[in-house]
Design a protein around this motif. Structure first.
Motif, PDB file in Angstrom:
ATOM      1  N   ARG A 366       0.841  -1.183   0.000  1.00 39.22           N
ATOM      2  CA  ARG A 366       0.000   0.000   0.000  1.00 39.22           C
ATOM      3  C   ARG A 366       0.883   1.242   0.000  1.00 39.22           C
ATOM      4  O   ARG A 366       2.112   1.150   0.098  1.00 39.22           O
ATOM      5  CB  ARG A 366      -0.926  -0.007   1.223  1.00 39.22           C
ATOM      6  CG  ARG A 366      -1.779  -1.260   1.361  1.00 39.22           C
ATOM      7  CD  ARG A 366      -2.623  -1.530   0.138  1.00 39.22           C
ATOM      8  NE  ARG A 366      -3.573  -0.435  -0.125  1.00 39.22           N
ATOM      9  CZ  ARG A 366      -4.354  -0.367  -1.211  1.00 39.22           C
ATOM     10  NH1 ARG A 366      -4.263  -1.309  -2.142  1.00 39.22           N
ATOM     11  NH2 ARG A 366      -5.188   0.634  -1.367  1.00 39.22           N
ATOM     12  N   ASN A 367       0.238   2.404  -0.116  1.00 41.71           N
ATOM     13  CA  ASN A 367       1.003   3.652  -0.264  1.00 41.71           C
ATOM     14  C   ASN A 367       1.949   3.898   0.905  1.00 41.71           C
ATOM     15  O   ASN A 367       3.095   4.323   0.729  1.00 41.71           O
ATOM     16  CB  ASN A 367       0.044   4.839  -0.405  1.00 41.71           C
ATOM     17  CG  ASN A 367      -0.633   4.850  -1.761  1.00 41.71           C
ATOM     18  OD1 ASN A 367      -0.306   4.052  -2.636  1.00 41.71           O
ATOM     19  ND2 ASN A 367      -1.596   5.752  -1.940  1.00 41.71           N
ATOM     20  N   LYS A 382       1.433   8.939  -3.780  1.00 42.89           N
ATOM     21  CA  LYS A 382       0.125   9.143  -4.414  1.00 42.89           C
ATOM     22  C   LYS A 382       0.291   9.820  -5.774  1.00 42.89           C
ATOM     23  O   LYS A 382      -0.417   9.485  -6.742  1.00 42.89           O
ATOM     24  CB  LYS A 382      -0.760   9.983  -3.505  1.00 42.89           C
ATOM     25  CG  LYS A 382      -1.201   9.278  -2.233  1.00 42.89           C
ATOM     26  CD  LYS A 382      -2.052  10.212  -1.356  1.00 42.89           C
ATOM     27  CE  LYS A 382      -2.470   9.519  -0.066  1.00 42.89           C
ATOM     28  NZ  LYS A 382      -3.268  10.417   0.821  1.00 42.89           N
ATOM     29  N   SER A 386      -0.800   8.091  -9.316  1.00 45.32           N
ATOM     30  CA  SER A 386      -1.706   8.781 -10.240  1.00 45.32           C
ATOM     31  C   SER A 386      -1.140   8.809 -11.650  1.00 45.32           C
ATOM     32  O   SER A 386      -1.849   8.553 -12.637  1.00 45.32           O
ATOM     33  CB  SER A 386      -1.961  10.211  -9.740  1.00 45.32           C
ATOM     34  OG  SER A 386      -2.780  10.925 -10.644  1.00 45.32           O
ATOM     35  N   LEU A 389      -1.345   5.294 -13.233  1.00 45.98           N
ATOM     36  CA  LEU A 389      -2.698   4.972 -13.696  1.00 45.98           C
ATOM     37  C   LEU A 389      -2.968   5.628 -15.046  1.00 45.98           C
ATOM     38  O   LEU A 389      -3.531   5.002 -15.956  1.00 45.98           O
ATOM     39  CB  LEU A 389      -3.729   5.440 -12.667  1.00 45.98           C
ATOM     40  CG  LEU A 389      -3.742   4.739 -11.307  1.00 45.98           C
ATOM     41  CD1 LEU A 389      -4.848   5.299 -10.432  1.00 45.98           C
ATOM     42  CD2 LEU A 389      -3.917   3.247 -11.463  1.00 45.98           C
ATOM     43  N   ARG A 390      -2.550   6.894 -15.200  1.00 45.21           N
ATOM     44  CA  ARG A 390      -2.785   7.587 -16.471  1.00 45.21           C
ATOM     45  C   ARG A 390      -2.012   6.926 -17.604  1.00 45.21           C
ATOM     46  O   ARG A 390      -2.543   6.741 -18.701  1.00 45.21           O
ATOM     47  CB  ARG A 390      -2.378   9.055 -16.347  1.00 45.21           C
ATOM     48  CG  ARG A 390      -3.338   9.899 -15.519  1.00 45.21           C
ATOM     49  CD  ARG A 390      -3.152  11.386 -15.818  1.00 45.21           C
ATOM     50  NE  ARG A 390      -1.779  11.825 -15.587  1.00 45.21           N
ATOM     51  CZ  ARG A 390      -1.341  12.283 -14.414  1.00 45.21           C
ATOM     52  NH1 ARG A 390      -2.163  12.332 -13.370  1.00 45.21           N
ATOM     53  NH2 ARG A 390      -0.101  12.691 -14.280  1.00 45.21           N
ATOM     54  N   ALA A 394      -5.554   3.037 -16.826  1.00 43.29           N
ATOM     55  CA  ALA A 394      -6.336   2.305 -15.827  1.00 43.29           C
ATOM     56  C   ALA A 394      -7.180   3.276 -15.015  1.00 43.29           C
ATOM     57  O   ALA A 394      -6.770   4.406 -14.730  1.00 43.29           O
ATOM     58  CB  ALA A 394      -5.414   1.514 -14.908  1.00 43.29           C
ATOM     59  N   ASP A 395      -8.370   2.801 -14.629  1.00 41.60           N
ATOM     60  CA  ASP A 395      -9.281   3.638 -13.843  1.00 41.60           C
ATOM     61  C   ASP A 395      -9.122   3.428 -12.349  1.00 41.60           C
ATOM     62  O   ASP A 395      -9.650   4.208 -11.550  1.00 41.60           O
ATOM     63  CB  ASP A 395     -10.737   3.344 -14.231  1.00 41.60           C
ATOM     64  CG  ASP A 395     -11.023   3.746 -15.674  1.00 41.60           C
ATOM     65  OD1 ASP A 395     -10.441   4.746 -16.134  1.00 41.60           O
ATOM     66  OD2 ASP A 395     -11.813   3.042 -16.332  1.00 41.60           O
ATOM     67  N   SER A 396      -8.428   2.368 -11.952  1.00 43.82           N
ATOM     68  CA  SER A 396      -8.279   2.076 -10.532  1.00 43.82           C
ATOM     69  C   SER A 396      -6.935   1.418 -10.280  1.00 43.82           C
ATOM     70  O   SER A 396      -6.268   0.942 -11.217  1.00 43.82           O
ATOM     71  CB  SER A 396      -9.395   1.136 -10.051  1.00 43.82           C
ATOM     72  OG  SER A 396      -9.261  -0.140 -10.656  1.00 43.82           O
ATOM     73  N   ARG A 397      -6.567   1.395  -9.024  1.00 46.73           N
ATOM     74  CA  ARG A 397      -5.314   0.752  -8.626  1.00 46.73           C
ATOM     75  C   ARG A 397      -5.348  -0.734  -8.967  1.00 46.73           C
ATOM     76  O   ARG A 397      -4.367  -1.295  -9.471  1.00 46.73           O
ATOM     77  CB  ARG A 397      -5.102   0.961  -7.123  1.00 46.73           C
ATOM     78  CG  ARG A 397      -3.763   0.488  -6.588  1.00 46.73           C
ATOM     79  CD  ARG A 397      -3.757   0.538  -5.064  1.00 46.73           C
ATOM     80  NE  ARG A 397      -2.438   0.307  -4.522  1.00 46.73           N
ATOM     81  CZ  ARG A 397      -1.583   1.264  -4.190  1.00 46.73           C
ATOM     82  NH1 ARG A 397      -1.924   2.537  -4.361  1.00 46.73           N
ATOM     83  NH2 ARG A 397      -0.392   0.976  -3.680  1.00 46.73           N
ATOM     84  N   ALA A 398      -6.476  -1.395  -8.708  1.00 46.14           N
ATOM     85  CA  ALA A 398      -6.596  -2.822  -8.997  1.00 46.14           C
ATOM     86  C   ALA A 398      -6.437  -3.101 -10.484  1.00 46.14           C
ATOM     87  O   ALA A 398      -5.780  -4.076 -10.885  1.00 46.14           O
ATOM     88  CB  ALA A 398      -7.943  -3.346  -8.490  1.00 46.14           C
ATOM     89  N   GLU A 399      -7.025  -2.244 -11.320  1.00 44.03           N
ATOM     90  CA  GLU A 399      -6.903  -2.436 -12.766  1.00 44.03           C
ATOM     91  C   GLU A 399      -5.459  -2.248 -13.220  1.00 44.03           C
ATOM     92  O   GLU A 399      -4.954  -2.986 -14.076  1.00 44.03           O
ATOM     93  CB  GLU A 399      -7.819  -1.457 -13.501  1.00 44.03           C
ATOM     94  CG  GLU A 399      -7.832  -1.653 -15.009  1.00 44.03           C
ATOM     95  CD  GLU A 399      -8.756  -0.673 -15.710  1.00 44.03           C
ATOM     96  OE1 GLU A 399      -8.625  -0.524 -16.942  1.00 44.03           O
ATOM     97  OE2 GLU A 399      -9.593  -0.056 -15.017  1.00 44.03           O
TER      98      GLU A 399
END
Length: 410
Positions: A366-367, A382, A386, A389-390, A394-399
């Motif tokens: 985790r962070n 964080k 971010s 993800l971009r 991906a739209d989420s951390r899991a993705e």
């Protein structure tokens, strides 16, 4: 001479050969220098001097010269034909397998050959050290390039073979009556296909290295440890018929072992280290065992120094400690480049810190844990997450983790 050599070693890699040319000019006048070595960008052909000679020398020809010199004392006088012109050369092979070609050496080159080889040994080893100390993400980038290169070569070969075969079918058609022209065309087409096949084999050979040669270079790298340290090194040679290693795997494997050995030597009460390489046809298998105290703290330090470099080659590592019996390290490095995956291009564009954060995300951190591991603030983590993800779309951390994990499996 020592001041000049110091200037050469302090030069950027792109200017090292021009600096070396300036250093040796008083000893041996020459028209050009060309080297074939490994640096932080992978395999490198670099030259300075006569543009016609530098541009005309082919990497495959340099590789053939290097192989000839491996069976000699590392010094050879020869002749290279460039654009129909014969150029006398003095060829030097360093202890770590880097080749230097001196074009049109002046009189007295033979008398200075030993000095030149000693200088080239120092410069070539320095170039290798820079590669060994390079950031692990360069190896990951090299693996991606290797996969793309081999894929492109295979596609080119298939496309060209199909074209030639179609020409042969057409020329053998009964609608063509000129038998002599047909036979001539068929002969030329077959020759072209043979040349293409040979060229592809040569390119693959140029980007690979025998596992036994790589292991011998590792022994040479570790010779100062054996000479100046009380720790005894035992080498278990790999099989002579093992599959050749891609250049970036050979370089990365030697760097991993070298760094691991230096870390173990720094520890207490280590008197013996056993180094074993093997090849199962798919992976390079590295095993190291020491006779130290088997401290878990020392094992954690060791793992921290080699883990990222192994991960960058899509490899795995395991470290086991047994109190009183020592530490055992098992490394598996795949020989085939990973398949291209959507995450690959995004990873190639990430900053080194983002690559570290992404790896820890995949590991389930985790962070807060990532911040502690990398010694940065949680807000900075964080920010990196971010951006990751971009870049992965991906739209989420899991993705994002799912995409990264799929890329590793690929």
């Amino acid at each position: 001479m020592l001041q000049g050599l110091s200037n050469v070693l302090a030069s950027p890699l792109g200017l090292m050969i021009p600096a070396l040319s300036e250093l040796i000019s008083p000893l041996v006048p020459h028209s050009a220098l060309v080297m074939l070595a490994a640096d932080v960008g992978g395999g490198r052909v670099q030259g300075t001097g006569d543009p016609a000679f530098v541009r005309g020398v082919r990497g495959l020809e340099l590789d053939r010269l290097r192989k000839r010199l491996e069976a000699s004392d590392g010094i050879r006088s020869g002749v290279l034909a460039i654009d129909g012109a014969a150029h006398p050369t003095l060829e030097l092979l360093s202890r770590n397998g880097a080749l230097l070609v001196i074009a049109e050496p002046g009189s007295g080159a033979g008398e200075q050959a030993g000095t030149l080889l000693a200088l080239w040994d120092i410069v070539a080893l320095h170039v290798q050290e820079r590669a060994d100390e390079a950031k692990p993400d360069y190896l990951q980038h090299a693996r991606a390039i290797a996969g793309t290169r081999l894929k492109a070569l295979t596609e080119l070969e298939d496309e060209y073979a199909a074209a030639v075969e179609s020409v042969l079918v057409a020329l053998r058609s009964k609608r063509l009556s000129d038998a002599q022209a047909r036979d001539e065309a068929v002969g030329r087409a077959v020759d072209a296909l043979t040349r293409l096949s040979g060229a592809v084999d040569q390119v693959r050979t140029l980007t690979e290295e025998s596992v036994t040669i790589s292991f011998d270079r590792l022994k040479e790298d570790l010779r100062p440890v054996s000479r100046y340290s009380p720790v005894q090194l035992q080498f278990v040679d790999p099989p002579v018929d093992g599959r050749p290693l891609p250049g970036e795997v050979s370089l990365g494997a030697r760097a991993v072992v070298y760094r691991a050995v230096l870390t173990l030597v720094e520890g207490e009460e280590v008197g013996h280290i056993r180094i074993h390489w093997d090849c199962d046809g798919t992976n390079l298998l590295i095993r190291m065992q020491d006779d130290g105290p088997g401290s878990s703290a020392a094992a954690k330090t060791l793992l921290g120094r080699i883990r990222e470099r192994i991960w960058s080659l899509n490899g795995t590592v395991g470290v086991d400690t047994t109190p009183g019996w020592g530490t055992r390290i098992d490394v598996v490095l795949p020989l085939d480049p990973p398949r291209t995956h959507p995450a690959s291009s995004a990873m190639a564009g990430m900053r080194p810190r983002e690559v570290q954060v992404a790896a820890l995300m995949v590991a389930g951190h985790r962070n807060r844990a990532i911040a502690d591991e990398l010694r940065i603030s949680e807000n900075t983590v964080k920010f990196h997450v971010s951006r990751i993800l971009r870049q992965l779309g991906a739209d989420s951390r899991a993705e994002a983790i799912a995409v990264l994990t799929a890329g590793q499996r690929g």
